[in-house]
Motif scaffolding. Structure first.
Motif, PDB file in Angstrom:
ATOM      1  N   THR A 129       0.702  -1.272   0.112  1.00  0.00           N
ATOM      2  CA  THR A 129       0.052  -0.007   0.084  1.00  0.00           C
ATOM      3  C   THR A 129       0.960   1.200   0.036  1.00  0.00           C
ATOM      4  O   THR A 129       0.610   2.436  -0.778  1.00  0.00           O
ATOM      5  CB  THR A 129      -1.105  -0.206   1.118  1.00  0.00           C
ATOM      6  OG1 THR A 129      -1.764  -1.198   1.211  1.00  0.00           O
ATOM      7  CG2 THR A 129      -2.024   1.247   1.225  1.00  0.00           C
ATOM      8  N   SER A 130       1.681   1.427   1.124  1.00  0.00           N
ATOM      9  CA  SER A 130       2.862   2.383   0.954  1.00  0.00           C
ATOM     10  C   SER A 130       3.574   2.775  -0.410  1.00  0.00           C
ATOM     11  O   SER A 130       3.711   3.764  -0.891  1.00  0.00           O
ATOM     12  CB  SER A 130       3.523   2.298   1.943  1.00  0.00           C
ATOM     13  OG  SER A 130       4.533   0.970   1.955  1.00  0.00           O
ATOM     14  N   GLU A 131       3.692   1.529  -1.189  1.00  0.00           N
ATOM     15  CA  GLU A 131       4.600   1.922  -2.362  1.00  0.00           C
ATOM     16  C   GLU A 131       3.622   2.438  -3.366  1.00  0.00           C
ATOM     17  O   GLU A 131       3.980   3.255  -4.373  1.00  0.00           O
ATOM     18  CB  GLU A 131       5.151   0.436  -3.049  1.00  0.00           C
ATOM     19  CG  GLU A 131       6.000   0.015  -1.692  1.00  0.00           C
ATOM     20  CD  GLU A 131       6.746  -1.656  -2.229  1.00  0.00           C
ATOM     21  OE1 GLU A 131       6.870  -1.699  -3.344  1.00  0.00           O
ATOM     22  OE2 GLU A 131       6.920  -2.213  -1.293  1.00  0.00           O
ATOM     23  N   LEU A 132       2.208   1.882  -3.327  1.00  0.00           N
ATOM     24  CA  LEU A 132       1.500   2.275  -4.324  1.00  0.00           C
ATOM     25  C   LEU A 132       1.010   3.649  -4.268  1.00  0.00           C
ATOM     26  O   LEU A 132       0.158   4.301  -5.056  1.00  0.00           O
ATOM     27  CB  LEU A 132      -0.033   1.238  -4.257  1.00  0.00           C
ATOM     28  CG  LEU A 132       0.178  -0.084  -4.695  1.00  0.00           C
ATOM     29  CD1 LEU A 132      -1.040  -0.810  -4.453  1.00  0.00           C
ATOM     30  CD2 LEU A 132       0.378  -0.049  -6.178  1.00  0.00           C
ATOM     31  N   ALA A 133       1.295   4.109  -3.000  1.00  0.00           N
ATOM     32  CA  ALA A 133       0.855   5.613  -2.870  1.00  0.00           C
ATOM     33  C   ALA A 133       1.492   6.441  -3.888  1.00  0.00           C
ATOM     34  O   ALA A 133       0.985   7.615  -4.254  1.00  0.00           O
ATOM     35  CB  ALA A 133       1.095   5.980  -1.400  1.00  0.00           C
ATOM     36  N   ASP A 134       2.918   6.276  -4.248  1.00  0.00           N
ATOM     37  CA  ASP A 134       3.492   7.078  -5.093  1.00  0.00           C
ATOM     38  C   ASP A 134       2.649   6.914  -6.469  1.00  0.00           C
ATOM     39  O   ASP A 134       3.074   7.695  -7.519  1.00  0.00           O
ATOM     40  CB  ASP A 134       5.076   6.535  -5.236  1.00  0.00           C
ATOM     41  CG  ASP A 134       5.724   6.671  -4.278  1.00  0.00           C
ATOM     42  OD1 ASP A 134       5.295   7.734  -3.392  1.00  0.00           O
ATOM     43  OD2 ASP A 134       6.773   6.019  -4.028  1.00  0.00           O
ATOM     44  N   TYR A 135       1.915   5.978  -6.626  1.00  0.00           N
ATOM     45  CA  TYR A 135       1.141   5.996  -8.137  1.00  0.00           C
ATOM     46  C   TYR A 135      -0.355   6.325  -8.060  1.00  0.00           C
ATOM     47  O   TYR A 135      -0.952   6.295  -8.861  1.00  0.00           O
ATOM     48  CB  TYR A 135       1.262   4.653  -8.520  1.00  0.00           C
ATOM     49  CG  TYR A 135       2.820   3.956  -8.676  1.00  0.00           C
ATOM     50  CD1 TYR A 135       3.243   3.891 -10.132  1.00  0.00           C
ATOM     51  CD2 TYR A 135       3.592   3.791  -7.700  1.00  0.00           C
ATOM     52  CE1 TYR A 135       4.529   3.752 -10.409  1.00  0.00           C
ATOM     53  CE2 TYR A 135       4.828   3.116  -7.890  1.00  0.00           C
ATOM     54  CZ  TYR A 135       5.402   3.289  -9.329  1.00  0.00           C
ATOM     55  OH  TYR A 135       6.506   2.899  -9.459  1.00  0.00           O
TER      56      TYR A 135
END
Length: 231
Positions: A129-135
């Motif tokens: 989830t945290s990585e997808l925040a950048d997208y």
């Protein structure tokens, strides 16, 4: 609710009223007091069950089509973000999972298939989830997906649950009706022969023991109409 069940319960209620109004006349007869207590309890429980049965919806609450549309919308939005993320970081497994997802493909999925896909989607994004925040993926979107999954699953399973609950409740009602009938026919009716000289009490009881047969609209006693009112 079957009309015969309702008719019998109404008659049983009248018996309870009659006995309640004449309690002082049998208060010294312990067996009769116990029978009346059992009758009162059974009739009260049956009233509660009938009320419960009437409150069970015959149709699923909510709108499954609307819930399906809302689930598809958030699943598509999430899948699009995951698709970009998987392509950029070259995650082949994740990319394959969402590669062919579109509004059309989601719309063609059967109910359980759609639900399973969305659950798997949620499982796949939860660790990143945290990585997808950048997208562009947000915690709000994740929460929305979770909520829509739960709402849709509830709408899918509720009809089966309601059918089961309604069936169980109706079976309990019929079982209670049989118990009440047995209590009256085999215990209280014979006991009432002790009060034949009290014409007012005796005749009011006999009158209360009559059932209106909804099929013929004739007033007949339980014993005389067992075949007509049989379930």
């Amino acid at each position: 609710m079957k009309k015969t069940i309702t008719a019998r319960q109404n008659a049983f209620q009248q018996v309870v009223v009659t006995l309640t109004n004449n309690q002082t006349k049998f208060s010294q007869i312990a067996a009769m007091v116990n029978m009346f207590t059992d009758l009162n309890k059974l009739v009260g429980e049956t009233d509660e069950l009938i009320t419960k049965a009437g409150s069970i919806p015959t149709k699923t609450a909510g709108n499954k089509n609307l819930a399906r549309t809302e689930l598809i919308n958030i699943a598509l939005k999430t899948s699009s973000i995951v698709k970009v993320y998987a392509f950029v970081i070259k995650n082949e497994n994740l990319n394959n999972f969402v590669a062919n997802i579109s509004m059309s493909s989601l719309g063609l999925m059967r109910n359980q298939e759609l639900l399973n896909f969305c659950k798997n989607l949620l499982d796949n994004i939860s660790p990143i989830t945290s990585e997808l925040a950048d997208y562009g993926f947000t915690e709000e979107m994740k929460a929305e997906l979770q909520t829509e999954i739960e709402d849709y699953e509830k709408l899918m399973t509720q009809p089966r649950q309601l059918i089961s609950e309604r069936k169980t409740t109706n079976e309990l009602i019929e079982d209670n009706i049989d118990k009440i009938q047995s209590l009256l026919s085999n215990q209280i009716d014979p006991m009432m022969e002790l009060f034949t000289e009290d014409k007012e009490f005796y005749l009011s009881y006999k009158s209360a023991r009559m059932i209106v047969d909804p099929a013929s609209h004739k007033r007949v006693t339980d014993n005389e109409s067992s075949e007509q009112t049989e379930e």
